[in-house]
Scaffold this active site. Structure first.
Site, PDB file in Angstrom:
ATOM      1  N   HIS A 104       3.485   7.129   6.392  1.00 28.80           N
ATOM      2  CA  HIS A 104       2.993   6.037   5.539  1.00 28.80           C
ATOM      3  C   HIS A 104       3.444   6.275   4.102  1.00 28.80           C
ATOM      4  CE1 HIS A 104       0.508   2.710   4.343  1.00 28.80           C
ATOM      5  NE2 HIS A 104       0.003   3.458   3.381  1.00 28.80           N
TER       6      HIS A 104
ATOM      7  N   ILE B 250      -1.645  -1.880  14.606  1.00 28.78           N
ATOM      8  CA  ILE B 250      -2.610  -0.781  14.739  1.00 28.78           C
ATOM      9  C   ILE B 250      -2.779  -0.486  16.222  1.00 28.78           C
ATOM     10  CG2 ILE B 250      -4.987  -0.050  14.288  1.00 28.78           C
ATOM     11  CD1 ILE B 250      -5.002  -2.106  11.971  1.00 28.78           C
TER      12      ILE B 250
ATOM     13  N   SER C  32      14.855   2.967   9.193  1.00 30.67           N
ATOM     14  CA  SER C  32      15.484   4.094   8.499  1.00 30.67           C
ATOM     15  C   SER C  32      14.823   5.419   8.873  1.00 30.67           C
ATOM     16  CB  SER C  32      15.465   3.892   6.977  1.00 30.67           C
ATOM     17  OG  SER C  32      14.171   4.034   6.468  1.00 30.67           O
TER      18      SER C  32
ATOM     19  N   GLN D 286      12.050  10.736   0.420  1.00 30.91           N
ATOM     20  CA  GLN D 286      11.149  11.825   0.833  1.00 30.91           C
ATOM     21  C   GLN D 286      10.609  11.607   2.244  1.00 30.91           C
ATOM     22  OE1 GLN D 286      10.986  14.602  -0.849  1.00 30.91           O
ATOM     23  NE2 GLN D 286      12.445  13.581  -2.217  1.00 30.91           N
TER      24      GLN D 286
ATOM     25  N   THR E 282      -4.826   7.760  14.344  1.00 28.21           N
ATOM     26  CA  THR E 282      -6.020   7.356  15.091  1.00 28.21           C
ATOM     27  C   THR E 282      -5.983   5.829  15.181  1.00 28.21           C
ATOM     28  OG1 THR E 282      -7.326   7.116  13.086  1.00 28.21           O
ATOM     29  CG2 THR E 282      -7.340   9.294  14.141  1.00 28.21           C
TER      30      THR E 282
ATOM     31  N   MET F  39       4.240  -1.776  12.649  1.00 27.15           N
ATOM     32  CA  MET F  39       3.297  -2.583  11.892  1.00 27.15           C
ATOM     33  C   MET F  39       2.224  -3.212  12.775  1.00 27.15           C
ATOM     34  SD  MET F  39       3.900  -1.982   8.937  1.00 27.15           S
ATOM     35  CE  MET F  39       5.148  -1.349   7.836  1.00 27.15           C
TER      36      MET F  39
ATOM     37  N   LEU G 162      -6.492   2.138  10.592  1.00 28.89           N
ATOM     38  CA  LEU G 162      -5.248   1.832   9.886  1.00 28.89           C
ATOM     39  C   LEU G 162      -4.843   2.989   8.962  1.00 28.89           C
ATOM     40  CD1 LEU G 162      -3.033  -0.217   8.880  1.00 28.89           C
ATOM     41  CD2 LEU G 162      -4.715  -0.937   7.165  1.00 28.89           C
ATOM     42  N   ASP G 163      -3.673   3.572   9.221  1.00 28.75           N
ATOM     43  CA  ASP G 163      -3.143   4.673   8.421  1.00 28.75           C
ATOM     44  C   ASP G 163      -4.165   5.796   8.237  1.00 28.75           C
ATOM     45  OD1 ASP G 163      -0.636   3.364   8.103  1.00 28.75           O
ATOM     46  OD2 ASP G 163      -1.526   2.108   6.546  1.00 28.75           O
TER      47      ASP G 163
HETATM   48  C1  GAR Z   1       8.371   3.034   5.864  1.00 29.22           C
HETATM   49  O1  GAR Z   1       8.260   3.059   4.469  1.00 29.22           O
HETATM   50  C2  GAR Z   1       7.102   3.584   6.500  1.00 29.22           C
HETATM   51  O2  GAR Z   1       6.522   4.633   5.778  1.00 29.22           O
HETATM   52  C3  GAR Z   1       6.228   2.356   6.457  1.00 29.22           C
HETATM   53  O3  GAR Z   1       7.069   1.311   6.858  1.00 29.22           O
HETATM   54  C4  GAR Z   1       8.401   1.602   6.386  1.00 29.22           C
HETATM   55  C5  GAR Z   1       9.333   1.460   7.547  1.00 29.22           C
HETATM   56  O4  GAR Z   1      10.654   1.627   7.119  1.00 29.22           O
HETATM   57  N1  GAR Z   1       5.092   2.490   7.322  1.00 29.22           N
HETATM   58  C6  GAR Z   1       3.917   1.950   7.053  1.00 29.22           C
HETATM   59  O5  GAR Z   1       3.702   1.253   6.080  1.00 29.22           O
HETATM   60  C7  GAR Z   1       2.814   2.263   8.048  1.00 29.22           C
HETATM   61  N2  GAR Z   1       1.573   1.799   7.567  1.00 29.22           N
HETATM   62  P1  GAR Z   1      11.780   1.989   8.157  1.00 29.22           P
HETATM   63  O6  GAR Z   1      11.698   0.922   9.249  1.00 29.22           O
HETATM   64  O7  GAR Z   1      13.041   1.904   7.359  1.00 29.22           O
HETATM   65  O8  GAR Z   1      11.493   3.382   8.698  1.00 29.22           O
END
Ligand code: GAR
Length: 208
Positions: free
Chosen positions: A104, A87, A14, A168, A136, A85, A139-140
């Protein structure tokens, strides 16, 4: 000039779609050259295919070596992690320092990692949100650029809270990418510069 970007995905896509839509409207000043997935089943790959964007799956044994080759071949100027997903190792984060963004679903530095919405509910927090930051190899981790904060409501479950945060995410990620592509956003060491001003902390996105 249109900045060549790569979007890294693993799942639903998304945030990729939010970037594609903003690019289509001419809001970003970039061109999405390729969508790279850690997972061959990612729905995000379908979104890219439908739009005619090149796709690739970087899998084992050495996904970062494969990724680096693509980024170099395509002369990518900005890498956007959008639900990626995995690192990134220093093999990527060192040569691309200051040229990798991540989104994130939490108010970093709180709740890096997985299940952020559940952890926020379990902690009884009054607020939650999302963050775009320079990435970096941690992680996050990495210098923060922009955050949006949403309230946690008394009747929220993980799904309702995740949906409020995701709305958001789709605002702040295109915003950060636009700033970068317009040359308004840069990283110097650990310092984020936006519109020629040094950021002391992330910009707070005004939530409508
Ligand atoms: C989103 O919420 C993004 O912020 C999160 O994965 C989801 C992906 O949704 N990212 C993380 O957790 C990174 N650590 P999407 O595939 O619909 O964009």
């Amino acid at each position: 000039m249109s900045v060549p970007i790569a979007v890294l995905v693993s799942g639903r896509g998304s945030n990729l779609r939010a970037l594609m839509e903003a690019e289509d409207k001419g809001q970003l000043g970039c061109s999405i050259r390729c969508v790279i997935s850690s997972n061959s089943e990612a729905a995000a790959l379908n979104h890219a295919n439908v739009a005619g964007i090149e796709t690739c799956v970087c899998a084992k044994p050495d996904p970062d070596a494969q990724l680096l080759e693509i980024l170099e071949q395509q002369e990518i100027a900005l890498v956007c992690m959008a639900g990626y997903m995995r690192i990134l190792s220093p093999a990527i984060t060192t040569p691309y320092a200051g040229r990798i963004l991540n989104i994130h679903p939490s108010l970093l530095p709180r709740y890096p990692g997985l299940h952020t919405h559940r952890r926020v509910l379990e902690a009884g927090d009054a607020e939650h949100g999302c963050t775009v930051h320079f990435a970096t190899a941690e992680l996050d981790g990495g210098p923060r650029i922009i955050q949006a904060t949403v309230p946690v409501l008394s009747d929220d479950d993980e799904d309702t809270l995740a949906a409020r945060v995701l709305e958001q995410e789709h605002q702040i990620y295109p915003q950060a990418v636009q700033w970068f592509c317009q040359g308004e956003l840069r990283l110097d060491g650990d310092t984020v510069w936006l519109h020629d001003q040094q950021l002391e902390g992330p910009i707070a996105h005004a939530v409508a």
